[in-house]
Design an enzyme around this catalytic site. Structure first.
Site, PDB file in Angstrom:
ATOM      1  N   HIS A  15      29.679 -13.413 116.648  1.00  0.00           N
ATOM      2  CA  HIS A  15      28.704 -14.487 116.616  1.00  0.00           C
ATOM      3  C   HIS A  15      27.905 -14.386 115.363  1.00  0.00           C
ATOM      4  O   HIS A  15      27.524 -13.314 114.944  1.00  0.00           O
ATOM      5  CB  HIS A  15      27.747 -14.363 117.790  1.00  0.00           C
ATOM      6  CG  HIS A  15      28.447 -14.026 119.045  1.00  0.00           C
ATOM      7  ND1 HIS A  15      29.455 -14.809 119.544  1.00  0.00           N
ATOM      8  CD2 HIS A  15      28.324 -12.964 119.872  1.00  0.00           C
ATOM      9  CE1 HIS A  15      29.890 -14.258 120.644  1.00  0.00           C
ATOM     10  NE2 HIS A  15      29.245 -13.147 120.866  1.00  0.00           N
TER      11      HIS A  15
ATOM     12  N   ASN B  79      24.513  -4.872 120.320  1.00  0.00           N
ATOM     13  CA  ASN B  79      24.914  -5.915 121.256  1.00  0.00           C
ATOM     14  C   ASN B  79      23.822  -6.265 122.264  1.00  0.00           C
ATOM     15  O   ASN B  79      24.062  -6.948 123.249  1.00  0.00           O
ATOM     16  CB  ASN B  79      26.193  -5.502 121.995  1.00  0.00           C
ATOM     17  CG  ASN B  79      27.255  -5.013 121.044  1.00  0.00           C
ATOM     18  OD1 ASN B  79      27.529  -3.828 120.971  1.00  0.00           O
ATOM     19  ND2 ASN B  79      27.800  -5.916 120.262  1.00  0.00           N
ATOM     20  N   ILE B  86      22.078  -9.183 126.776  1.00  0.00           N
ATOM     21  CA  ILE B  86      23.240  -8.336 126.525  1.00  0.00           C
ATOM     22  C   ILE B  86      24.444  -9.194 126.171  1.00  0.00           C
ATOM     23  O   ILE B  86      24.726 -10.183 126.844  1.00  0.00           O
ATOM     24  CB  ILE B  86      23.582  -7.503 127.788  1.00  0.00           C
ATOM     25  CG1 ILE B  86      22.357  -6.729 128.251  1.00  0.00           C
ATOM     26  CG2 ILE B  86      24.757  -6.573 127.531  1.00  0.00           C
ATOM     27  CD1 ILE B  86      22.453  -6.217 129.673  1.00  0.00           C
ATOM     28  N   CYS B  87      25.150  -8.812 125.118  1.00  0.00           N
ATOM     29  CA  CYS B  87      26.371  -9.528 124.757  1.00  0.00           C
ATOM     30  C   CYS B  87      27.558  -8.743 125.302  1.00  0.00           C
ATOM     31  O   CYS B  87      27.925  -7.706 124.764  1.00  0.00           O
ATOM     32  CB  CYS B  87      26.482  -9.638 123.249  1.00  0.00           C
ATOM     33  SG  CYS B  87      27.984 -10.434 122.725  1.00  0.00           S
ATOM     34  N   LEU B  88      28.103  -9.211 126.388  1.00  0.00           N
ATOM     35  CA  LEU B  88      29.202  -8.485 127.016  1.00  0.00           C
ATOM     36  C   LEU B  88      30.130  -9.515 127.664  1.00  0.00           C
ATOM     37  O   LEU B  88      29.674 -10.377 128.410  1.00  0.00           O
ATOM     38  CB  LEU B  88      28.630  -7.521 128.057  1.00  0.00           C
ATOM     39  CG  LEU B  88      29.609  -6.566 128.730  1.00  0.00           C
ATOM     40  CD1 LEU B  88      30.231  -5.623 127.710  1.00  0.00           C
ATOM     41  CD2 LEU B  88      28.896  -5.747 129.799  1.00  0.00           C
TER      42      LEU B  88
END
Lengths: 362, 154
Positions: A15, B79, B86-88
Site C-alpha cells: 500500500h 504493519n 493492523i494490516c493483516l
C-alpha cells in the site's frame, strides 16, 4: 523469508498509503518466493477436518505430513503454522481420547493410510506435476451481493513448462481454436469481452514454479489485486503472483450492461492440480459420511462444523464440498449463494465449481 | 441487544477452558462481543517481554465477516499504525469464517514475530525499517520497554 524482500513501491501488493479498504493485506511477502507460493493453507490446516481426521488413526506421530509442504510463502502465515502445530498436538490428544470409542471405524481407515505418501509424491515441492508442467486455474470472481459482476466464463485450466508463457487476449476468429482447447493444454487464454485487448497480458512461470503476470500494452489495463499494472498501451514489468490473487482485465464499458462490455475478473490458483484428484482424505470423508447415515448409535468423529462449532450429527442438513469439507447447510449457505456456482472453501481455500458435470469421472 | 450467537459463546468458553499460551481474551460483562485482549511479544522478536493490549470486537455478521482488532498499546511495527490498526490479510480480504478469535490472535502474534515492511501500513516505520533494520529493531525494543512493559511494573 523476510530478508529477500521483494522490490518496488510499484508492487501492487504494497500500500502506498493507509488504505481505506485494503486491497490485499494479503501476501505480505511478495518476493518471488523460492517455493511455488501456496497461500492455500493459511494456517487453516489445523482448523480443517483434515488434521482432526488424521489424528484419529495416527495417534502417536505428530502431523509431519503436508501441513509443512503446503505452507504459504507469507511469513506471518508461515509462523502461524508453526504456532498451530502446538495447538494441533493438543487438539489431537483430545481427539484421540474421543476416538477410542470408535475403534472399528479407525481400523478400517488405517489400512489405507500408507497410500497417502504415494499421492503426495506425485508432485514435487514446487507444485510441478509428474510431466514437468506447472498449472494455473482461472475461475470467474462472482459476487452476487455486488451489482458489478464481471464476465462469466467457465473455469480455465492451463499447464506450461517452466520458462514458458501463456498469452491472454480477446476471442477473435483467428484464435477460435484456443477457446475450445482442452483443459490442461498450453493454449492461449481468450475471453469474449470487448474490453480485453487482442494481446492483453501474459502469464509466465519460472523454473521454481513461481508465476508472473505482465500487461502487454493493453488499452484498458490489467489489474492485480485491484491495482493497475501499467498505463494504457504501455507494457508492465513481470509481477510475481501468488495463489489466490485476483486479476482483472479491462474495465466495464457502458456500465457493463451488456455481457460483451464486461471486464474479466478472475481468481488465480497456481500449481494445485494435485488437489483436484481424489485423495485419501476425500475417500476417508466419504466413508465417514456413509457411516453417519447408517450407524446412528456410535458417536460420529466427523469434525465439527467450522462455522457454528457444533458437532455434525445425523439427520442434519449438510453441505459437503468437492474438497471434502462439511458444514451444516444452514451455516454454509450464505457462502454458497454469494458466489454460486463458484465456491471458495473457508476451511482450505480451494476454489470449487459447483456446476461441474457429475458424470465426468469414471 | 439481540441474543449472542452460540458460536460466540462456544468460542468464549473455549478461550477459557483451553487458553492459548501468551494470549488472553476476556469479554466485557456488559458487552460480550467486546474483548479485552493481551498478547505477549514473541520471544525471538524485538517485542519480547512486552505485553500488548488490544481490543477486539465481533461485528453483527461475525463469523461471516472478520473481527475488528486494534492495538491499544503503542507499538513500533511496519504493519501497525499510530492508531493501532493492523494490516493483516486474514483481517481483511482473506478472512474465513473457519477462522476464530484464537486463530486471529495467533496470526497477530505471528505478525509481531515477522514484520513485513514491504506491505506497510505505517509508512514512516516501514521506511525506517527498510533503510536500517538494525536501528528499527532497536527502536521497537525501546518502545516495547517504554509502552508494553511499563504497565507490568505499575
Amino acid at each position: 523469508m523476510l530478508q529477500n524482500l521483494g522490490p518496488s513501491s510499484s508492487n501492487p501488493h504494497s500500500h502506498s498509503s493507509p488504505p481505506t479498504s485494503t486491497p490485499t493485506g494479503t501476501s505480505p511477502a511478495q518476493p518471488p518466493p523460492p517455493i511455488g507460493g501456496r497461500r492455500s493453507s493459511f494456517g487453516l490446516n489445523f482448523l480443517s477436518n483434515f488434521n482432526a481426521m488424521r489424528s484419529n488413526h495416527q495417534p502417536a506421530s505428530p502431523p509431519t505430513d503436508n501441513t509443512h509442504s503446503f505452507m504459504s510463502n507469507s511469513p506471518t502465515i508461515a509462523n502461524l503454522n508453526n504456532y498451530a502445530m502446538s495447538t494441533t498436538l493438543h487438539d489431537e490428544a483430545v481427539a484421540n481420547a474421543q476416538s477410542s470409542t470408535t475403534n472399528s471405524d479407525s481400523d478400517n481407515l488405517q489400512l489405507s493410510e500408507p497410500e497417502t505418501d504415494l499421492l503426495e509424491s506425485e508432485e514435487d515441492r514446487n507444485g510441478m506435476d509428474k510431466d514437468g508442467f506447472f498449472s494455473v486455474r482461472l475461475t470467474p470472481l462472482i459476487d452476487h451481493s455486488s451489482s458489478a459482476s464481471g464476465l462469466y466464463f467457465s473455469p480455465v485450466i492451463r499447464k506450461i513448462k517452466p520458462e514458458a508463457n501463456i498469452s491472454i487476449g480477446r476471442y477473435t476468429e483467428k484464435n477460435k481454436a484456443a477457446a475450445h482447447a482442452p483443459q490442461g493444454s498450453s493454449a492461449p487464454i481468450v475471453f469474449k469481452s470487448k474490453v480485453v485487448s487482442r494481446s492483453h497480458a501474459l502469464f509466465q512461470c519460472n523454473e521454481d514454479g513461481q508465476w508472473f503476470l505482465k500487461d502487454c500494452k493493453s488499452s484498458s489495463g490489467t489489474f492485480l489485486n485491484h491495482i493497475r499494472l501499467s498505463p494504457a498501451s504501455q507494457e508492465s514489468s513481470l509481477m510475481p503472483l501468488v495463489d489466490g490473487d485476483i486479476v482483472q482485465l479491462g474495465m466495464d464499458y457502458r456500465g457493463g450492461a451488456e455481457e460483451v462490455y464486461r471486464c474479466v475478473k478472475m481468481r488465480c490458483e497456481f500449481n494445485k492440480s494435485w488437489q483436484r484428484k481424489v485423495n485419501q482424505f476425500n475417500l476417508e470423508i466419504h466413508k465417514k459420511l456413509k457411516n453417519l447415515q447408517i450407524n446412528t448409535e456410535e458417536p460420529s468423529d466427523l469434525a465439527e462444523c467450522a462455522i457454528c462449532l457444533n458437532k455434525i450429527e445425523p439427520c442434519q442438513a449438510l453441505f459437503i464440498s468437492p474438497c471434502s469439507h462439511a458444514w451444516h447447510y444452514k451455516c454454509i449457505r450464505p457462502i454458497i449463494i454469494k458466489s454460486y456456482p463458484q465456491f471458495y472453501c473457508p476451511n482450505c481455500r480451494t476454489m470449487c465449481d459447483l456446476e461441474t458435470d457429475l458424470d465426468e469421472d469414471e | 441487544m439481540a441474543a449472542l450467537p452460540k458460536r460466540i459463546i462456544k468460542e468464549t468458553e473455549r478461550l477459557v477452558s483451553d487458553p492459548v499460551p501468551g494470549i488472553t481474551a476476556t469479554p466485557l460483562e456488559e458487552n460480550l462481543r467486546y474483548f479485552e485482549v493481551t498478547i505477549d511479544g514473541p520471544s525471538s522478536s524485538p517485542y519480547a517481554g512486552g505485553v500488548f493490549q488490544l481490543e477486539l470486537y465481533l461485528p453483527d455478521d461475525y463469523p461471516m465477516c472478520a473481527p475488528k482488532v486494534r492495538f491499544l498499546t503503542k507499538i513500533y511495527h511496519p504493519n501497525i499504525d499510530k492508531l493501532g490498526r493492523i494490516c493483516l490479510d486474514v483481517l481483511k480480504d482473506n478472512w474465513s469464517p473457519a477462522l476464530q478469535i484464537r486463530t486471529i490472535l495467533l496470526s497477530i502474534q505471528a505478525l509481531l514475530g515477522a514484520p513485513n515492511p514491504d506491505d506497510p501500513l505505517a509508512n514512516d516505520v516501514a521506511e525506517d525499517w527498510k533503510k536500517d533494520e538494525k536501528k528499527a529493531i532497536e527502536v521497537a525494543k525501546e518502545w516495547t520497554v517504554r509502552f508494553a512493559k511499563a504497565k507490568l511494573e505499575e
